[in-house]
Design a protein around this motif. Structure first.
Motif, PDB file in Angstrom:
ATOM      1  N   ILE A   1       0.843  -1.199   0.000  1.00 41.25           N
ATOM      2  CA  ILE A   1       0.000   0.000   0.000  1.00 41.25           C
ATOM      3  C   ILE A   1       0.875   1.244   0.000  1.00 41.25           C
ATOM      4  O   ILE A   1       0.550   2.249  -0.641  1.00 41.25           O
ATOM      5  N   GLN A   2       2.013   1.180   0.691  1.00 44.32           N
ATOM      6  CA  GLN A   2       2.959   2.297   0.645  1.00 44.32           C
ATOM      7  C   GLN A   2       3.338   2.622  -0.791  1.00 44.32           C
ATOM      8  O   GLN A   2       3.349   3.792  -1.199  1.00 44.32           O
ATOM      9  N   ALA A   3       3.637   1.586  -1.561  1.00 45.94           N
ATOM     10  CA  ALA A   3       4.050   1.787  -2.947  1.00 45.94           C
ATOM     11  C   ALA A   3       2.948   2.470  -3.744  1.00 45.94           C
ATOM     12  O   ALA A   3       3.218   3.372  -4.556  1.00 45.94           O
ATOM     13  N   GLN A   4       1.707   2.082  -3.510  1.00 39.10           N
ATOM     14  CA  GLN A   4       0.583   2.698  -4.218  1.00 39.10           C
ATOM     15  C   GLN A   4       0.459   4.181  -3.880  1.00 39.10           C
ATOM     16  O   GLN A   4       0.237   5.014  -4.762  1.00 39.10           O
ATOM     17  N   ILE A   5       0.591   4.505  -2.594  1.00 42.35           N
ATOM     18  CA  ILE A   5       0.466   5.904  -2.169  1.00 42.35           C
ATOM     19  C   ILE A   5       1.623   6.737  -2.712  1.00 42.35           C
ATOM     20  O   ILE A   5       1.444   7.887  -3.140  1.00 42.35           O
ATOM     21  N   LEU A   6       2.818   6.173  -2.741  1.00 43.01           N
ATOM     22  CA  LEU A   6       3.967   6.906  -3.273  1.00 43.01           C
ATOM     23  C   LEU A   6       3.799   7.185  -4.764  1.00 43.01           C
ATOM     24  O   LEU A   6       4.117   8.275  -5.243  1.00 43.01           O
ATOM     25  N   LEU A   7       3.296   6.202  -5.500  1.00 45.46           N
ATOM     26  CA  LEU A   7       3.019   6.429  -6.921  1.00 45.46           C
ATOM     27  C   LEU A   7       1.946   7.498  -7.106  1.00 45.46           C
ATOM     28  O   LEU A   7       2.032   8.338  -8.008  1.00 45.46           O
ATOM     29  N   LEU A   8       0.941   7.463  -6.231  1.00 46.55           N
ATOM     30  CA  LEU A   8      -0.125   8.464  -6.291  1.00 46.55           C
ATOM     31  C   LEU A   8       0.440   9.868  -6.060  1.00 46.55           C
ATOM     32  O   LEU A   8       0.107  10.812  -6.783  1.00 46.55           O
ATOM     33  N   LEU A   9       1.308  10.011  -5.069  1.00 46.90           N
ATOM     34  CA  LEU A   9       1.882  11.321  -4.764  1.00 46.90           C
ATOM     35  C   LEU A   9       2.737  11.836  -5.921  1.00 46.90           C
ATOM     36  O   LEU A   9       2.700  13.031  -6.243  1.00 46.90           O
ATOM     37  N   ALA A  10       3.495  10.943  -6.543  1.00 44.32           N
ATOM     38  CA  ALA A  10       4.307  11.359  -7.691  1.00 44.32           C
ATOM     39  C   ALA A  10       3.418  11.831  -8.832  1.00 44.32           C
ATOM     40  O   ALA A  10       3.718  12.836  -9.499  1.00 44.32           O
ATOM     41  N   GLU A  11       2.308  11.138  -9.042  1.00 39.23           N
ATOM     42  CA  GLU A  11       1.383  11.525 -10.109  1.00 39.23           C
ATOM     43  C   GLU A  11       0.716  12.858  -9.797  1.00 39.23           C
ATOM     44  O   GLU A  11       0.588  13.725 -10.675  1.00 39.23           O
ATOM     45  N   ILE A  12       0.303  13.048  -8.551  1.00 39.09           N
ATOM     46  CA  ILE A  12      -0.325  14.312  -8.145  1.00 39.09           C
ATOM     47  C   ILE A  12       0.637  15.471  -8.316  1.00 39.09           C
ATOM     48  O   ILE A  12       0.266  16.557  -8.781  1.00 39.09           O
ATOM     49  N   ARG A  13       1.876  15.248  -7.956  1.00 36.75           N
ATOM     50  CA  ARG A  13       2.887  16.299  -8.105  1.00 36.75           C
ATOM     51  C   ARG A  13       3.052  16.696  -9.571  1.00 36.75           C
ATOM     52  O   ARG A  13       3.131  17.884  -9.903  1.00 36.75           O
ATOM     53  N   ARG A  14       3.068  15.716 -10.450  1.00 38.92           N
ATOM     54  CA  ARG A  14       3.196  16.017 -11.879  1.00 38.92           C
ATOM     55  C   ARG A  14       1.970  16.767 -12.403  1.00 38.92           C
ATOM     56  O   ARG A  14       2.083  17.698 -13.196  1.00 38.92           O
ATOM     57  N   GLU A  15       0.789  16.353 -11.943  1.00 40.65           N
ATOM     58  CA  GLU A  15      -0.447  16.939 -12.464  1.00 40.65           C
ATOM     59  C   GLU A  15      -0.715  18.340 -11.933  1.00 40.65           C
ATOM     60  O   GLU A  15      -1.223  19.201 -12.653  1.00 40.65           O
ATOM     61  N   THR A  16      -0.421  18.582 -10.648  1.00 39.14           N
ATOM     62  CA  THR A  16      -0.811  19.829 -10.003  1.00 39.14           C
ATOM     63  C   THR A  16       0.331  20.823  -9.826  1.00 39.14           C
ATOM     64  O   THR A  16       0.085  22.021  -9.649  1.00 39.14           O
ATOM     65  N   GLY A  17       1.569  20.340  -9.819  1.00 37.08           N
ATOM     66  CA  GLY A  17       2.693  21.231  -9.563  1.00 37.08           C
ATOM     67  C   GLY A  17       2.870  21.574  -8.105  1.00 37.08           C
ATOM     68  O   GLY A  17       3.664  22.454  -7.762  1.00 37.08           O
ATOM     69  N   VAL A  18       2.161  20.882  -7.197  1.00 36.80           N
ATOM     70  CA  VAL A  18       2.309  21.144  -5.769  1.00 36.80           C
ATOM     71  C   VAL A  18       3.698  20.693  -5.320  1.00 36.80           C
ATOM     72  O   VAL A  18       4.230  19.680  -5.780  1.00 36.80           O
ATOM     73  N   ALA A  19       4.308  21.473  -4.439  1.00 36.69           N
ATOM     74  CA  ALA A  19       5.603  21.107  -3.866  1.00 36.69           C
ATOM     75  C   ALA A  19       5.375  20.182  -2.673  1.00 36.69           C
ATOM     76  O   ALA A  19       4.429  20.376  -1.902  1.00 36.69           O
TER      77      ALA A  19
END
Length: 285
Positions: A196-214
């Protein structure tokens, strides 16, 4: 030149002891996170990393230092211009500051309201910050749920009916609802199973790419930091002992304490006795 998302300079925090003395939790810590960048803050328990995270989001007031978000300095105590404010002004300033930096905690079950469904939770966040109303709010809630991978069943469920990973996805969606400049994650995957950690980390990387949030990722897990951050700051006893690109810090650490942290991670051929010896030598310094 693009304005950094977050600039921290000379952050300090001490606490009173029962005997009348004081202990230093954070001692002149400084770092910069570029717009859309990601920083890992690592260290053992008691290193001061969580205190830094809490100062970023106004849960702890610093004794000294400055925190600047997107070029705007956040004055201590929540007053953007340093002048006294009435109750309405204070509330407006707190909400404005919350929209700059949001935090996701380690235990989502504690941070989420057990009475609210996922959909109600997100509607509440939008309503609190005056982001969307009516049909626009419903559309935005659906977008947030989809962004973090929660479907219709999860949308109408309360936290007790969701898994730990699903609750953490909801906590991330709630933080993103106000479109922050910076997202702080304080041990946000530490309580989750490895898969589940791996899933959340992938999600965060995707969100960062999509939104530009730091992202500011606070963790004791060097492997996790290695997956999600561009730069890493290592803390020991309240001070920053090493900082630099994550790949360099993890592959060729310059400080003895960073080498100790890396040697403490079990791996093939791992010798725990050598880690104990390294700790002993470091303690003597």
């Amino acid at each position: 030149m693009t304005t950094p998302a977050l600039v921290v300079e000379g952050l300090c925090k001490t606490y009173a002891l029962p005997d009348g003395g004081r202990t230093t939790a954070v001692d002149t810590v400084s770092f910069t996170v570029p717009a859309g960048g990601s920083l890992g803050i690592v260290g053992e328990s008691g290193s001061g990393k969580t205190t830094v995270a809490r100062m970023l989001v106004d849960l702890v007031r610093p004794d000294a230092g400055t925190i600047t978000v997107n070029g705007r300095e956040r004055a201590p105590g929540g007053r953007g211009d340093g002048r006294p404010r009435g109750p309405v002004g204070r509330r407006a300033e707190r909400l404005r500051r919350a929209r700059e930096i949001q935090i996701v905690f380690q235990d989502p079950y504690v941070s989420l309201d057990p009475r609210l469904t996922a959909r109600q939770c997100l509607h509440g966040a939008l309503r609190l910050h005056g982001r969307h109303q009516g049909r626009a709010a419903t559309t935005r809630v659906d977008e947030l749920l989809d962004q973090v991978g929660l479907g219709e069943r999860e949308a109408d469920a309360r936290p007790r009916a969701l898994s730990g990973g699903q609750c953490q996805r909801l906590a991330i969606a709630r933080a993103l609802a106000v479109e922050p400049e910076v997202l702080v994650l304080d041990e946000a995957v530490a309580a989750l199973d490895v898969s589940i950690q791996a899933q959340i980390l992938l999600l965060l990387a995707e969100i960062r790419r999509e939104t530009g949030v730091a992202l500011v990722f606070v963790s004791h897990d060097l492997a996790v930091v290695g997956h999600v951050t561009d730069d890493t700051l290592v803390m020991r006893r309240g001070r920053a002992v090493e900082t630099g690109p994550t790949a360099r810090v993890l592959d060729a650490p310059a400080d003895a304490y960073t080498r100790l942290l890396l040697s403490s991670v079990p791996r093939e051929g791992w010798d725990p006795a050598e880690t104990v010896r390294m700790r002993g030598r470091l303690t003597e310094l």
